[in-house]
Motif scaffolding. Structure first.
Motif, PDB file in Angstrom:
ATOM      1  N   ARG A   1      13.731  92.322  42.968  1.00 44.13           N
ATOM      2  CA  ARG A   1      14.899  93.195  42.859  1.00 44.13           C
ATOM      3  C   ARG A   1      14.541  94.527  42.221  1.00 44.13           C
ATOM      4  NH1 ARG A   1      18.912  92.127  39.659  1.00 44.13           N
ATOM      5  NH2 ARG A   1      17.837  90.694  38.304  1.00 44.13           N
ATOM      6  N   ILE A   2      13.679  94.501  41.244  1.00 41.29           N
ATOM      7  CA  ILE A   2      13.289  95.722  40.528  1.00 41.29           C
ATOM      8  C   ILE A   2      11.768  95.845  40.613  1.00 41.29           C
ATOM      9  CG2 ILE A   2      13.419  96.978  38.342  1.00 41.29           C
ATOM     10  CD1 ILE A   2      15.672  95.010  37.540  1.00 41.29           C
ATOM     11  N   PRO A   3      11.254  96.559  41.609  1.00 41.22           N
ATOM     12  CA  PRO A   3       9.802  96.602  41.846  1.00 41.22           C
ATOM     13  C   PRO A   3       9.011  97.347  40.762  1.00 41.22           C
ATOM     14  CG  PRO A   3      10.942  98.037  43.367  1.00 41.22           C
ATOM     15  CD  PRO A   3      12.002  97.301  42.618  1.00 41.22           C
TER      16      PRO A   3
ATOM     17  N   ALA B   1       8.618  72.226  33.487  1.00 42.81           N
ATOM     18  CA  ALA B   1       9.759  72.525  34.358  1.00 42.81           C
ATOM     19  C   ALA B   1      10.422  73.833  33.951  1.00 42.81           C
ATOM     20  CB  ALA B   1      10.772  71.378  34.318  1.00 42.81           C
ATOM     21  N   GLU B   2      10.610  74.024  32.645  1.00 41.49           N
ATOM     22  CA  GLU B   2      11.195  75.280  32.154  1.00 41.49           C
ATOM     23  C   GLU B   2      10.286  76.456  32.496  1.00 41.49           C
ATOM     24  OE1 GLU B   2      12.061  75.085  28.007  1.00 41.49           O
ATOM     25  OE2 GLU B   2      13.422  73.407  28.217  1.00 41.49           O
ATOM     26  N   MET B   3       8.970  76.255  32.378  1.00 37.98           N
ATOM     27  CA  MET B   3       8.014  77.325  32.678  1.00 37.98           C
ATOM     28  C   MET B   3       8.103  77.707  34.150  1.00 37.98           C
ATOM     29  SD  MET B   3       5.774  79.504  31.739  1.00 37.98           S
ATOM     30  CE  MET B   3       5.281  79.036  30.115  1.00 37.98           C
ATOM     31  N   GLN B   4       8.192  76.740  35.032  1.00 41.59           N
ATOM     32  CA  GLN B   4       8.304  77.022  36.469  1.00 41.59           C
ATOM     33  C   GLN B   4       9.591  77.776  36.780  1.00 41.59           C
ATOM     34  OE1 GLN B   4       5.894  76.697  38.700  1.00 41.59           O
ATOM     35  NE2 GLN B   4       4.622  75.931  37.018  1.00 41.59           N
ATOM     36  N   LYS B   5      10.686  77.396  36.131  1.00 44.51           N
ATOM     37  CA  LYS B   5      11.966  78.086  36.325  1.00 44.51           C
ATOM     38  C   LYS B   5      11.853  79.531  35.832  1.00 44.51           C
ATOM     39  CE  LYS B   5      16.885  77.672  35.774  1.00 44.51           C
ATOM     40  NZ  LYS B   5      17.347  77.832  37.126  1.00 44.51           N
ATOM     41  N   LEU B   6      11.209  79.726  34.680  1.00 42.35           N
ATOM     42  CA  LEU B   6      11.014  81.064  34.134  1.00 42.35           C
ATOM     43  C   LEU B   6      10.179  81.918  35.090  1.00 42.35           C
ATOM     44  CD1 LEU B   6      11.315  83.077  31.783  1.00 42.35           C
ATOM     45  CD2 LEU B   6       9.264  82.053  30.785  1.00 42.35           C
ATOM     46  N   ILE B   7       9.141  81.343  35.650  1.00 40.13           N
ATOM     47  CA  ILE B   7       8.295  82.075  36.599  1.00 40.13           C
ATOM     48  C   ILE B   7       9.103  82.483  37.827  1.00 40.13           C
ATOM     49  CG2 ILE B   7       6.332  81.830  38.184  1.00 40.13           C
ATOM     50  CD1 ILE B   7       4.991  80.124  35.979  1.00 40.13           C
ATOM     51  N   GLN B   8       9.979  81.611  38.304  1.00 35.28           N
ATOM     52  CA  GLN B   8      10.830  81.938  39.455  1.00 35.28           C
ATOM     53  C   GLN B   8      11.789  83.073  39.127  1.00 35.28           C
ATOM     54  OE1 GLN B   8      12.647  78.225  40.537  1.00 35.28           O
ATOM     55  NE2 GLN B   8      10.868  77.544  41.721  1.00 35.28           N
ATOM     56  N   VAL B   9      12.346  83.069  37.925  1.00 32.80           N
ATOM     57  CA  VAL B   9      13.259  84.142  37.507  1.00 32.80           C
ATOM     58  C   VAL B   9      12.513  85.472  37.459  1.00 32.80           C
ATOM     59  CG1 VAL B   9      14.622  85.018  35.564  1.00 32.80           C
ATOM     60  CG2 VAL B   9      14.840  82.625  36.264  1.00 32.80           C
ATOM     61  N   VAL B  10      11.315  85.460  36.898  1.00 34.12           N
ATOM     62  CA  VAL B  10      10.522  86.690  36.815  1.00 34.12           C
ATOM     63  C   VAL B  10      10.173  87.186  38.215  1.00 34.12           C
ATOM     64  CG1 VAL B  10       8.293  87.628  36.086  1.00 34.12           C
ATOM     65  CG2 VAL B  10       9.610  86.195  34.521  1.00 34.12           C
ATOM     66  N   LYS B  11       9.778  86.268  39.091  1.00 32.99           N
ATOM     67  CA  LYS B  11       9.439  86.636  40.468  1.00 32.99           C
ATOM     68  C   LYS B  11      10.644  87.264  41.171  1.00 32.99           C
ATOM     69  CE  LYS B  11       7.313  84.609  44.556  1.00 32.99           C
ATOM     70  NZ  LYS B  11       6.790  83.370  45.159  1.00 32.99           N
ATOM     71  N   ASP B  12      11.816  86.679  40.996  1.00 36.44           N
ATOM     72  CA  ASP B  12      13.035  87.209  41.588  1.00 36.44           C
ATOM     73  C   ASP B  12      13.356  88.602  41.048  1.00 36.44           C
ATOM     74  OD1 ASP B  12      15.493  87.003  43.178  1.00 36.44           O
ATOM     75  OD2 ASP B  12      16.490  86.919  41.199  1.00 36.44           O
ATOM     76  N   ASN B  13      13.212  88.771  39.733  1.00 36.34           N
ATOM     77  CA  ASN B  13      13.464  90.089  39.124  1.00 36.34           C
ATOM     78  C   ASN B  13      12.491  91.135  39.640  1.00 36.34           C
ATOM     79  OD1 ASN B  13      15.689  89.364  37.620  1.00 36.34           O
ATOM     80  ND2 ASN B  13      14.538  89.007  35.736  1.00 36.34           N
ATOM     81  N   ARG B  14      11.248  90.750  39.859  1.00 37.37           N
ATOM     82  CA  ARG B  14      10.261  91.706  40.382  1.00 37.37           C
ATOM     83  C   ARG B  14      10.588  92.127  41.802  1.00 37.37           C
ATOM     84  NH1 ARG B  14       4.536  89.542  37.920  1.00 37.37           N
ATOM     85  NH2 ARG B  14       4.892  90.330  35.816  1.00 37.37           N
TER      86      ARG B  14
ATOM     87  N   SER C   1       9.461  99.705  36.760  1.00 36.30           N
ATOM     88  CA  SER C   1      10.340  99.832  35.590  1.00 36.30           C
ATOM     89  C   SER C   1      10.778 101.279  35.342  1.00 36.30           C
ATOM     90  CB  SER C   1       9.636  99.287  34.360  1.00 36.30           C
ATOM     91  OG  SER C   1       8.425  99.983  34.147  1.00 36.30           O
ATOM     92  N   SER C   2      10.882 102.060  36.419  1.00 39.36           N
ATOM     93  CA  SER C   2      11.350 103.435  36.255  1.00 39.36           C
ATOM     94  C   SER C   2      12.846 103.442  35.968  1.00 39.36           C
ATOM     95  CB  SER C   2      11.050 104.257  37.517  1.00 39.36           C
ATOM     96  OG  SER C   2      11.816 103.777  38.599  1.00 39.36           O
ATOM     97  N   LYS C   3      13.329 104.498  35.391  1.00 33.95           N
ATOM     98  CA  LYS C   3      14.753 104.605  35.059  1.00 33.95           C
ATOM     99  C   LYS C   3      15.616 104.485  36.322  1.00 33.95           C
ATOM    100  CE  LYS C   3      14.508 107.362  30.865  1.00 33.95           C
ATOM    101  NZ  LYS C   3      14.904 108.614  30.211  1.00 33.95           N
ATOM    102  N   ALA C   4      15.164 105.102  37.413  1.00 37.24           N
ATOM    103  CA  ALA C   4      15.936 105.072  38.659  1.00 37.24           C
ATOM    104  C   ALA C   4      16.062 103.644  39.174  1.00 37.24           C
ATOM    105  CB  ALA C   4      15.278 105.951  39.698  1.00 37.24           C
ATOM    106  N   SER C   5      14.966 102.876  39.152  1.00 36.06           N
ATOM    107  CA  SER C   5      15.008 101.492  39.636  1.00 36.06           C
ATOM    108  C   SER C   5      15.896 100.636  38.739  1.00 36.06           C
ATOM    109  CB  SER C   5      13.606 100.888  39.656  1.00 36.06           C
ATOM    110  OG  SER C   5      12.809 101.555  40.588  1.00 36.06           O
ATOM    111  N   LEU C   6      15.804 100.811  37.464  1.00 37.27           N
ATOM    112  CA  LEU C   6      16.593 100.024  36.536  1.00 37.27           C
ATOM    113  C   LEU C   6      18.088 100.359  36.662  1.00 37.27           C
ATOM    114  CD1 LEU C   6      14.286 100.085  33.389  1.00 37.27           C
ATOM    115  CD2 LEU C   6      14.680  98.169  34.949  1.00 37.27           C
ATOM    116  N   ALA C   7      18.399 101.641  36.873  1.00 36.02           N
ATOM    117  CA  ALA C   7      19.808 102.052  36.997  1.00 36.02           C
ATOM    118  C   ALA C   7      20.434 101.517  38.287  1.00 36.02           C
ATOM    119  CB  ALA C   7      19.907 103.577  36.963  1.00 36.02           C
ATOM    120  N   SER C   8      19.657 101.469  39.359  1.00 37.70           N
ATOM    121  CA  SER C   8      20.192 100.977  40.631  1.00 37.70           C
ATOM    122  C   SER C   8      20.345  99.467  40.659  1.00 37.70           C
ATOM    123  CB  SER C   8      19.304 101.422  41.798  1.00 37.70           C
ATOM    124  OG  SER C   8      18.049 100.771  41.718  1.00 37.70           O
TER     125      SER C   8
END
Length: 132
Positions: free
Chosen positions: A120-122, A105-118, A124-131
């Protein structure tokens, strides 16, 4: 030509893998087979019991009649191809995933968080991270 190139290259069992820059693929396409022979080729052939110097005196068309060649061919036929890098990567990621969490269950939640972050931030460039 291949046997002469192999004998001239010598034997070096310490070097692993083929080292060829991806930028030179077009050059590789024009390369003749005997030009790809290196010292590691001799080491590989010796490890399966084929002494290439024995083939030097035999016409390549008659290699299949040579008992040394037949024995080496049988060894090569039985070899299993293994993608060592892929196996190691999978083992590393499996070990890493198991060290993060033990619960599915924790692993599935972690995967969802990573998917959501990807999303929001497509990248890892400085511009994407700053925005973000």
């Amino acid at each position: 030509m291949m046997v002469e190139a192999k004998i001239a290259a010598g034997s070096d069992a310490s070097v692993r893998g083929i080292k060829f820059p991806p930028a030179n693929v077009e050059q590789l396409k024009r390369t003749q087979l005997h030009e790809l022979i290196s010292s590691t080729t001799t080491a590989a052939l010796l490890s399966i019991g084929l002494d290439v110097t024995l083939l030097n005196d035999i016409d390549p068309e008659n290699w299949s009649d040579c008992s040394h060649f037949q024995q080496a061919a049988n060894v090569v036929i039985c070899l299993k191809v293994v993608n060592d890098t892929a196996k190691r990567s999978i083992a590393l990621m499996t070990s890493f995933n198991q060290s993060i969490t033990k619960s599915e269950a924790e692993m599935q939640k972690l995967i969802q968080v990573v998917k959501d972050n990807r999303k929001r931030i497509p990248d890892s460039s400085k511009a994407s991270l700053a925005s973000a």
